[in-house]
Design an enzyme around this catalytic site. Structure first.
Site, PDB file in Angstrom:
ATOM      1  N   ASP A   1       0.824  -1.200   0.000  1.00 27.11           N
ATOM      2  CA  ASP A   1       0.000   0.000   0.000  1.00 27.11           C
ATOM      3  C   ASP A   1       0.863   1.256   0.000  1.00 27.11           C
ATOM      4  OD1 ASP A   1      -2.742   1.066   0.359  1.00 27.11           O
ATOM      5  OD2 ASP A   1      -1.956   1.836   2.249  1.00 27.11           O
TER       6      ASP A   1
ATOM      7  N   GLU B   1       1.517  -0.413  -5.052  1.00 25.44           N
ATOM      8  CA  GLU B   1       0.569   0.646  -5.365  1.00 25.44           C
ATOM      9  C   GLU B   1       1.373   1.944  -5.391  1.00 25.44           C
ATOM     10  OE1 GLU B   1      -3.163   3.262  -3.788  1.00 25.44           O
ATOM     11  OE2 GLU B   1      -1.592   2.556  -2.453  1.00 25.44           O
TER      12      GLU B   1
HETATM   13  C1  NOJ Z   1      -4.489   3.103  -0.702  1.00 24.15           C
HETATM   14  C2  NOJ Z   1      -5.670   2.213  -0.584  1.00 24.15           C
HETATM   15  O1  NOJ Z   1      -5.958   1.669  -1.852  1.00 24.15           O
HETATM   16  C3  NOJ Z   1      -6.801   3.054  -0.030  1.00 24.15           C
HETATM   17  O2  NOJ Z   1      -8.003   2.347  -0.055  1.00 24.15           O
HETATM   18  C4  NOJ Z   1      -6.432   3.504   1.353  1.00 24.15           C
HETATM   19  O3  NOJ Z   1      -7.413   4.398   1.839  1.00 24.15           O
HETATM   20  C5  NOJ Z   1      -5.093   4.211   1.368  1.00 24.15           C
HETATM   21  N1  NOJ Z   1      -4.091   3.546   0.593  1.00 24.15           N
HETATM   22  C6  NOJ Z   1      -4.582   4.348   2.787  1.00 24.15           C
HETATM   23  O4  NOJ Z   1      -4.127   3.095   3.251  1.00 24.15           O
END
Ligand code: NOJ
Ligand code: CA
Length: 562
Positions: free
Chosen positions: A201, A243
């Site tokens: 993440d 991500e």
């Molecule tokens: C990215 C995630 O995809 C999202 O859903 C989340 O709110 C944020 N990171 C914080 O962890």
């Protein structure tokens, strides 16, 4: 080698345990329920599951606010149920990757509780503090409009703490070696329980410098190598899927020049231009985005997706392009979010139009990378705009026409199942679509099967083919002396194209349609003339007919054995 790098030619399916299947009837999805659905997923043909966060959490951000990294939230089951689940996946040849959320914890995490309560606690330095409110505290919010600041005062700590996301998600001080060590320990723990990697993440924020003096954060890319090395020692085929919504010029920093950092990244750049292409019918900017994100190490891979659990972020498009996408897919203010995106599911964005849905998924399956599907997309589920922020696209899976779509026997599902309107479970559900050979579900199953049988897409080099028409994207992949050609017409009008496959001599003269029987034989000057219906798409194998027939007798047309 080919099978070792499983992520180069797989199909990833993302789901959240909470909204997939409730086995014990308390209204909340659980690991037991999910395990019962593994044969369904196996039948769909996916090769890996990406599980969204399922660890104990106050659940104020879909579980992305973790309060214990080494457990399963009791609402979803136990660690025992988790291992039963990973074992069930292994039995079926399905790999599991899980979210690794280490940019921040929940403010309820014992580390934060100790850090705020005691300045002398070893955990104090696990977070990012400032005695005074930093001058730029109202900059850099990820959720503008909902999140007011990136620094919030904690009355117990008598100091401000940094949070890139919501104020209940304090950032970990990832520069602290103890924090770094803990991140590796978390990875090691879940690897031991049967997972095959992580969707990491918020990677750019994890590796960024943080602190009250930091105006322009700088990424510490070496950290990525440390994560990768550790993982590879513990489990050779485990991967990290990052991500990281970054600019193409930074891609190689994330992959590593020698492929020694992230195995995979989501291609946000292509995603946004893909939506522009779907909205405008102009494939030029998408082709450009594909070329811009072309350079990557041989072992690296893009994750290709349409919609995910967050908003469709359009931040990389020009204002004019954004306006076009908003007008086509999210004209209403209620459909938009954070001044930059659209929060709907794909099917309602495309007006439920089967031709456009097929076109979109056919594109996702044939752009360079590995497709990442989201649960419910395979039956074209809709959204519930009454739910706030991103929640609208996170409603429970619709299994049947039973109450609450068969998701739960409880009359109080944790999230309401969509019931009314064209996307309600009485109309959109797995059971009905399973019975109908022409359903979207069965189409998805067929297209996924074909995607896996065309490893050229996952492994090969691509060229954008000049189709002579901006509405039609042509891509050719070459790999191990095999070529495939993909055509997609983004316009609603039929198009007649005349084009050349771009291979030497007559090697591109025969095109075999692998999804239907619209084969093509080149005419003069090795040029093909093909008629594509509105929103039509075609997948061809390229080569002389004799060669193709011979080859398919030998190996089923599925690449050359190593
Ligand atoms: C990215 C995630 O995809 C999202 O859903 C989340 O709110 C944020 N990171 C914080 O962890
Ligand atoms: Ca349950």
């Amino acid at each position: 080698m080919i099978d070792d790098l499983w992520y180069k030619n797989g199909v990833i399916y993302c789901l959240s345990v909470a909204t997939y299947m409730d086995a014990n009837g308390d209204g909340i999805g659980d690991f037991k329920g999910l395990s019962r659905r593994l044969d369904y997923l196996h039948g769909l043909g996916i090769t890996a599951i990406w599980l969204m966060p399922f660890q104990p959490s106050p659940n104020r951000d879909g579980g992305y606010d973790i309060s214990d990294y080494y457990n399963v939230d009791p609402r979803y089951g136990t660690l025992g149920d988790f291992v039963e689940f990973t074992h069930g996946c292994k039995q079926r040849g399905i790999r599991v990757i899980i979210d690794l959320v280490v940019n921040h914890t929940s403010d309820q995490h014992p580390w934060f509780q100790q850090a705020r309560a005691d300045k002398e606690s070893p955990y104090r330095d696990w977070y990012v503090w400032s005695d005074r409110k930093p001058a730029h505290a109202d900059e850099g919010m990820v959720f503008p409009g909902v999140q007011k600041s990136t620094w919030t005062r904690d009355r117990v700590a008598k100091a401000y703490y940094f949070h890139r996301f919501y104020d209940f998600q304090p950032d970990l001080n990832t520069a602290n070696p103890f924090v770094q060590e803990e991140i590796l320990k978390i990875m090691g723990f879940w690897i031991q329980l049967g997972v095959c990697g992580f969707r990491m993440d918020a990677v750019p924020f994890v590796i960024a410098t943080k602190g009250p003096q930091v105006r322009k954060p700088v990424e510490q890319f070496d950290m990525l190598r440390t994560f990768r090395e550790f993982l590879q020692w513990r489990k050779g085929d485990a991967i990290i899927l990052a991500e990281a919504n970054v600019r193409p010029k930074d891609d190689l920093q994330y992959f590593g020049d020698d492929g020694d950092r992230m195995h995979m990244m989501f291609n946000f750049h292509v995603n946004q231009h893909l939506f522009y292409a779907l909205a405008s019918g102009d494939t030029g900017p998408l082709a450009k985005a594909l070329v811009e994100t072309k350079p990557r190490p041989a072992t690296a891979q893009w994750g290709l997706f349409l919609r995910n659990h967050d908003e469709l972020d359009l931040g990389r498009l020009t204002k004019a392009q954004q306006a076009q996408v908003f007008a086509a897919f999210g004209p209403d203010k209620t459909m938009q979010l954070y001044n930059r995106g659209i929060r709907r599911r794909l099917a309602p964005m495309l007006g439920g139009d089967r031709r456009r849905l097929e076109l979109a998924y056919s594109l996702m399956c044939t752009l360079p990378g590995t497709p990442v599907l989201r649960y419910g997309d395979e039956i074209a589920m809709g959204d519930d705009l009454r739910l706030k922020e991103r929640e609208c696209a996170r409603t429970p899976m619709q299994w049947s026409t039973e109450p609450h779509g068969g998701f739960t026997k409880s009359d109080k599902p944790c999230v309401p199942v969509i019931e009314q309107g064209p996307y309600g479970y009485p109309h959109v559900n797995v059971a009905q679509q399973r019975r109908d050979p022409n359903s979207f579900l069965n189409w998805i199953e067929r297209i996924l099967r074909m995607r896996k049988e065309v490893p050229e897409i996952g492994w090969g080099d691509f060229e954008v083919i000049e189709t002579g028409d901006p509405a039609v994207l042509g891509l050719r992949y070459d790999w191990r002396n095999n070529s495939v050609l993909l055509l997609h017409n983004l316009d609603e009008q039929p198009r007649e194209l005349t084009f050349s496959v771009g291979l030497a001599g007559d090697s591109g003269d025969t095109l075999i349609d692998v999804l239907g029987d619209q084969h093509s034989q080149a005419g003069k000057r090795h040029r093909h003339t093909v008629m594509l219906e509105g929103y039509g798409y075609r997948w061809y194998r390229v080569g002389g007919l004799d060669y193709l027939l011979k080859r398919s007798e030998v190996d089923g047309g599925n690449g050359t054995p190593v």
